[in-house]
Design an enzyme around this catalytic site. Structure first.
Site, mmCIF file in Angstrom:
data_model
loop_
_atom_site.group_PDB
_atom_site.id
_atom_site.type_symbol
_atom_site.label_atom_id
_atom_site.label_comp_id
_atom_site.label_asym_id
_atom_site.label_seq_id
_atom_site.Cartn_x
_atom_site.Cartn_y
_atom_site.Cartn_z
ATOM 1 C CD GLN A 1 4.784 18.096 6.056
ATOM 2 O OE1 GLN A 1 3.842 17.548 6.616
ATOM 3 N NE2 GLN A 1 5.992 18.177 6.592
ATOM 4 N N GLY B 1 4.142 4.415 12.710
ATOM 5 C CA GLY B 1 4.979 3.257 13.023
ATOM 6 C C GLY B 1 4.581 2.617 14.351
ATOM 7 C CE LYS C 1 -1.743 2.819 2.839
ATOM 8 N NZ LYS C 1 -1.584 4.010 1.974
ATOM 9 N N GLY D 1 7.640 5.363 7.265
ATOM 10 C CA GLY D 1 6.783 6.537 7.425
ATOM 11 C C GLY D 1 7.064 7.199 8.759
ATOM 12 C CB SER D 2 5.132 9.666 10.645
ATOM 13 O OG SER D 2 3.902 8.996 10.780
ATOM 14 C CD GLU E 1 14.566 1.615 8.439
ATOM 15 O OE1 GLU E 1 14.901 2.722 8.926
ATOM 16 O OE2 GLU E 1 15.183 0.571 8.671
ATOM 17 C CD GLU F 1 10.820 13.273 10.338
ATOM 18 O OE1 GLU F 1 9.705 12.756 10.530
ATOM 19 O OE2 GLU F 1 11.719 12.732 9.678
ATOM 20 C CB CYS G 1 13.881 9.654 6.762
ATOM 21 S SG CYS G 1 14.660 8.631 5.513
HETATM 22 P P1 NAD Z 1 2.892 8.570 7.304
HETATM 23 O O1 NAD Z 1 3.258 7.800 8.520
HETATM 24 O O2 NAD Z 1 1.840 9.606 7.419
HETATM 25 O O3 NAD Z 1 2.418 7.603 6.138
HETATM 26 C C1 NAD Z 1 3.215 6.514 5.713
HETATM 27 C C2 NAD Z 1 2.296 5.423 5.179
HETATM 28 O O4 NAD Z 1 1.499 4.933 6.251
HETATM 29 C C3 NAD Z 1 1.328 5.901 4.097
HETATM 30 O O5 NAD Z 1 1.168 4.891 3.133
HETATM 31 C C4 NAD Z 1 0.035 6.090 4.874
HETATM 32 O O6 NAD Z 1 -1.119 5.953 4.083
HETATM 33 C C5 NAD Z 1 0.140 4.967 5.876
HETATM 34 N N1 NAD Z 1 -0.668 5.157 7.094
HETATM 35 C C6 NAD Z 1 -0.983 6.319 7.707
HETATM 36 N N2 NAD Z 1 -1.736 6.076 8.797
HETATM 37 C C7 NAD Z 1 -1.891 4.728 8.880
HETATM 38 C C8 NAD Z 1 -2.550 3.849 9.793
HETATM 39 N N3 NAD Z 1 -3.195 4.320 10.841
HETATM 40 N N4 NAD Z 1 -2.488 2.528 9.557
HETATM 41 C C9 NAD Z 1 -1.811 2.034 8.488
HETATM 42 N N5 NAD Z 1 -1.161 2.820 7.596
HETATM 43 C C10 NAD Z 1 -1.200 4.136 7.789
HETATM 44 O O7 NAD Z 1 4.261 9.192 6.747
HETATM 45 P P2 NAD Z 1 4.449 10.144 5.470
HETATM 46 O O8 NAD Z 1 4.004 11.510 5.820
HETATM 47 O O9 NAD Z 1 3.900 9.485 4.258
HETATM 48 O O10 NAD Z 1 6.035 10.122 5.312
HETATM 49 C C11 NAD Z 1 6.901 10.971 5.993
HETATM 50 C C12 NAD Z 1 7.593 10.239 7.114
HETATM 51 O O11 NAD Z 1 8.295 9.105 6.604
HETATM 52 C C13 NAD Z 1 8.647 11.064 7.813
HETATM 53 O O12 NAD Z 1 8.545 10.880 9.198
HETATM 54 C C14 NAD Z 1 9.955 10.499 7.291
HETATM 55 O O13 NAD Z 1 11.060 10.691 8.137
HETATM 56 C C15 NAD Z 1 9.603 9.065 7.139
HETATM 57 N N6 NAD Z 1 10.517 8.374 6.227
HETATM 58 C C16 NAD Z 1 11.407 7.487 6.742
HETATM 59 C C17 NAD Z 1 12.302 6.838 5.920
HETATM 60 C C18 NAD Z 1 13.275 5.847 6.475
HETATM 61 O O14 NAD Z 1 13.711 4.980 5.724
HETATM 62 N N7 NAD Z 1 13.634 5.932 7.748
HETATM 63 C C19 NAD Z 1 12.288 7.094 4.547
HETATM 64 C C20 NAD Z 1 11.371 8.009 4.047
HETATM 65 C C21 NAD Z 1 10.478 8.631 4.897
#
Ligand code: NAD
Length: 476
Positions: A326, A228, A172, A223-224, A245, A378, A279
């Site tokens: 954002q 996570g 997804k 993601g965030s 991650e 962040e 990130c």
């Molecule tokens: P996000 O957590 O909002 O979303 C990430 C994914 O999770 C999306 O596909 C979203 O639809 C899904 N999601 C959101 N809520 C959910 C839930 N309750 N249940 C299941 N899935 C859900 O993050 P974002 O805004 O898309 O990305 C930015 C973040 O990602 C930043 O914190 C950044 O540091 C991090 N990031 C980390 C890395 C790494 O490898 N460490 C790489 C890129 C981005």
């Protein structure tokens, strides 16, 4: 506009709803309509992956390798076109978009090789006439949830090892960037991937919730931290394997003996390129007193010359942030920095542009303290803060005073300090005289503390997440 469908069990299936994919540089530019899956469709996707798992687990590694190579070849052959799509949906420059696509292709090449190379180990038993054979086996069905800032590279660096080591997959992608992953799945289908081995469900995160965890064997999330945490809680309920991650608050230390040009280049690139939406972005610039004023002067001079705008316009160095929400969040942090008492040295406002995109001038705070929220949370935008320190010891202490631990960097000509920093900074990645962002595709990636959880991604170490070991004792 016709809907670009989800890919489930080898068929393209329309969703009950649709997502409008908008260009963040120009929200009037609708890139496409993409299927938005509901929970029933997500469950179907997990089931399709489950049904395909036994045959894929038994498939020859040569077959897997051939498919991954064919996918890599198409990705790389179409790098300009796919890079333009990545740039259009994620707002990064065309060069960054093409670079990301190349990385996705290289990841597929790498794991096409790994598919036939990885193996187990034979050890002698401590007892006579017994051999010990350690073999690796796929985990099963892996659900993957990915963010918008690397819309093709992150899906690629999860899917390629998963398939190479015999797992089936449900992805997804982020609702903000459904386009690149859709192209990747069309490529996988053309590369000959059997039905059900990889499944795509676009959709909204909150709606997806825990549905993709039900019935899967493992989940890999990027993601965030907030999301996570929810994924980790769901995974622990189900006793399933999990890899997270997440975010960073990456320090770049600049010591008195640093080459000023190198330090400024590292800060400029690490903090502001890709509009700070990495990130691994350097958001805390920890600068020793003796070089502080010269560094701030040189950095702000360079920042003023950065060209912010629509990536479709030649010469653009910094594109938009991903969406209006954002942008508002980042502007809120800029207000917060002011109210916390940091000095706004540069930027701090929207950038002027011909389109109604979400553009922000690169922003620098000085005279900030590490305890301020702008240095602890962040922001995920083109915003950095300078923290003045007396020298190396204080710099290291400040660098480590954070909940995160993804990347870090030091600019110095002292081998002693560089080496001490490498060994003592608490982060998964560390850079000496290089930006905190900008990574190779063949070596492990990941952090410590709140930045990462579970085995590393990428390179040979990826095998640890996507396989389980089995230890067999063989009596002769
Ligand atoms: P996000 O957590 O909002 O979303 C990430 C994914 O999770 C999306 O596909 C979203 O639809 C899904 N999601 C959101 N809520 C959910 C839930 N309750 N249940 C299941 N899935 C859900 O993050 P974002 O805004 O898309 O990305 C930015 C973040 O990602 C930043 O914190 C950044 O540091 C991090 N990031 C980390 C890395 C790494 O490898 N460490 C790489 C890129 C981005």
């Amino acid at each position: 506009m016709t809907q670009k469908a989800n890919y489930i069990g080898g068929a393209w299936v329309e969703g009950p709803d649709a997502i409008e994919n908008l260009n963040p540089a120009d929200p009037a530019d609708v890139i496409g309509l993409y299927a938005s899956a509901d929970q029933a469709q997500m469950r179907q996707a997990v089931q399709a992956a489950r049904d395909a798992a036994p045959a894929w687990e038994r498939s020859s590694t040569q077959l897997r390798s051939d498919i991954l190579f064919r996918a890599a070849n198409e990705i790389l052959a179409r790098k300009e076109e796919l890079g333009a799509l990545v740039s259009r949906e994620a707002g990064k420059t065309l060069a960054d978009g093409v670079g990301e696509v190349m990385r996705a292709g290289q990841v597929f090449q790498f794991f096409a090789g790994e598919a036939v190379r990885y193996g187990g180990e034979n050890l002698p038993s401590v007892r006579p006439d017994i051999g010990v054979q350690i073999s690796r086996h796929p985990v099963g069905v892996v659900s993957m949830i990915t963010p918008w800032n690397f819309p093709i590279a992150i899906p690629a660096w999860k899917i390629a090892p998963a398939l190479a080591f015999g797992n089936t997959v449900v992805l997804k992608p982020s609702e903000h960037t459904p386009g690149a992953a859709w192209e990747l799945f069309a490529i996988l289908e053309r590369a000959g991937l059997p039905a059900g081995v990889a499944n795509l469900v676009n959709g909204y995160g909150a709606a997806a919730g825990q549905t993709l965890l039900d019935g899967a064997d493992a989940v890999s999330f990027t993601g965030s931290v907030a999301t996570g945490r929810k994924i980790a809680a769901g995974a622990s309920e189900r006793m399933m394997r999990v890899q997270l991650e997440m975010g960073g608050k990456n320090p770049l230390v600049v010591l008195d003996d640093a080459d000023l040009d190198v330090a400024v280049e590292c800060a400029l690139n690490g903090a502001f390129y890709s509009a700070g939406q990495r990130c691994t972005a350097s958001s805390r610039l920890i600068v020793a007193d003796g070089i502080h004023d010269r560094f701030v002067q040189a950095l702000t001079d360079r920042m003023r010359k950065l060209v912010v705008g629509d990536p479709r316009t030649a010469g653009t160095q910094i594109g938009p942030v991903i969406n209006a929400a954002q942008l508002e969040k980042i502007l809120g942090y800029i207000e917060l920095g002011r109210s916390e008492g940091a000095t706004l040295a540069e930027g701090g406002k929207r950038a002027e542009a011909a389109t109604a995109g979400h553009f922000l001038r690169p922003t620098l705070f000085t005279e900030s303290s590490n305890a301020m929220r702008i240095n602890q949370e962040e922001i995920f935008g083109p915003v950095a803060a300078v923290i003045r320190v007396s020298g190396y010891d204080e710099a290291l202490q400040v660098a480590n005073d954070t909940a995160f631990g993804l990347s870090s960097g030091i600019c110095t000509t002292s081998l002693k300090h560089a080496n001490h920093f490498r060994l003592n900074v608490r982060s998964g990645l560390t850079m000496v005289n290089l930006p905190t962002a900008g990574l190779d595709y063949h070596v492990p990636f990941g952090g410590v503390k709140a930045s990462s959880f579970g085995p590393r991604e990428q390179g040979r170490y990826a095998v640890d997440f996507y396989t389980s070991t089995k230890t067999a004792y063989i009596g002769y």
